[in-house]
Design an enzyme around this catalytic site. Sequence first.
Site, PDB file in Angstrom:
ATOM      1  N   ASP A   2       0.833  -1.198   0.000  1.00 32.16           N
ATOM      2  CA  ASP A   2       0.000   0.000   0.000  1.00 32.16           C
ATOM      3  C   ASP A   2       0.873   1.255   0.000  1.00 32.16           C
ATOM      4  OD1 ASP A   2      -2.299   1.428  -0.057  1.00 32.16           O
ATOM      5  OD2 ASP A   2      -2.843   1.105   2.040  1.00 32.16           O
ATOM      6  N   ASN A  50     -10.604  -2.919  -6.418  1.00 31.98           N
ATOM      7  CA  ASN A  50      -9.816  -1.878  -7.101  1.00 31.98           C
ATOM      8  C   ASN A  50     -10.404  -1.453  -8.455  1.00 31.98           C
ATOM      9  OD1 ASN A  50      -6.635  -3.076  -5.815  1.00 31.98           O
ATOM     10  ND2 ASN A  50      -7.793  -1.273  -5.179  1.00 31.98           N
TER      11      ASN A  50
HETATM   12  C1  IPE Z   1      -1.158   0.257  -3.614  1.00 39.51           C
HETATM   13  O1  IPE Z   1      -1.016   1.639  -3.633  1.00 39.51           O
HETATM   14  C2  IPE Z   1      -1.253  -0.344  -4.996  1.00 39.51           C
HETATM   15  C3  IPE Z   1      -2.583  -0.870  -5.382  1.00 39.51           C
HETATM   16  C4  IPE Z   1      -3.639  -0.954  -4.627  1.00 39.51           C
HETATM   17  C5  IPE Z   1      -2.715  -1.364  -6.735  1.00 39.51           C
HETATM   18  P1  IPE Z   1      -2.291   2.593  -3.612  1.00 39.51           P
HETATM   19  O2  IPE Z   1      -2.690   2.889  -5.018  1.00 39.51           O
HETATM   20  O3  IPE Z   1      -3.365   1.998  -2.757  1.00 39.51           O
HETATM   21  O4  IPE Z   1      -1.692   3.892  -2.929  1.00 39.51           O
HETATM   22  P2  IPE Z   1      -2.437   4.923  -1.962  1.00 39.51           P
HETATM   23  O5  IPE Z   1      -3.156   4.136  -0.902  1.00 39.51           O
HETATM   24  O6  IPE Z   1      -3.379   5.722  -2.811  1.00 39.51           O
HETATM   25  O7  IPE Z   1      -1.321   5.736  -1.391  1.00 39.51           O
HETATM   26 MG    MG Z   2      -4.074   2.283  -0.888  1.00 35.76          MG
END
Ligand code: IPE
Ligand code: MG
Length: 226
Positions: A2, A50
Amino acid sequence: MDGNGRWAKAHHRPRAFGHKSGMDNVKTITKVASRLGVKVLTLYAFSTENWRRPTEEVNYLMQLPIDFFNTFLPELMAENVQVKVMGFLDQLPEKTRQVTYDAMAQTANNTGMILNFALNYGSRAEITSAVQQLGQAVAAGQIQPEEINEQMIGQQLMTASLGQFADPDLLIRTSGELRLSNFLLWQLAYSELYFADVHWPDFSQQDLEQAFAAYQKRQRRYGGLA
Ligand code: IPE
Ligand code: MG
């Protein structure tokens, strides 16, 4: 893994740059973990939730496995790493699905660390699918409801092929968030949890060794006594 987005923001760059840096760090940490003797490294790359992100970001994230395997497969072979991918792969774009199947096939005979990507993975959907499978076996008269046990449930989960390593010893979440976010809910029942304050692109060998050192100080009792 994350914190890619917040890492990018802190560097005044677009979120995609954070994801690219996150992918580069997957290469680094894969080699470190393999050399430290980790048996299975499971990385939560994309969740069933996601898809709620903007299309542009989703498209970028779906391109990353293609870039990753196209550039990193020779090193995975040299490290003797076996690739596995768990998740609802039939919902992935064709090219992304194909590259993951190719990586699994090409590394199938490697005998070192298993690098297991959770891609379009969600634990509740996984458990729901397992319940459906067992329900069908009951309806077909193959098993009685009271015969269903924890082992049979484990057999229907996406970690079944990991055998004795299906339940992680250690869960690490980066970026300071204190949540499981629908990851391996069944399998994490007795895992040790570790939360690192750094964003994933900055998570280093030293951070991993710190997590292992913390793990080594834990006392695992599984509900019993020391
Ligand atoms: C993690 O980084 C990667 C994925 C979930 C694909 P994030 O995209 O969740 O990064 P933040 O939480 O916005 O900082
Ligand atoms: Mg994240």
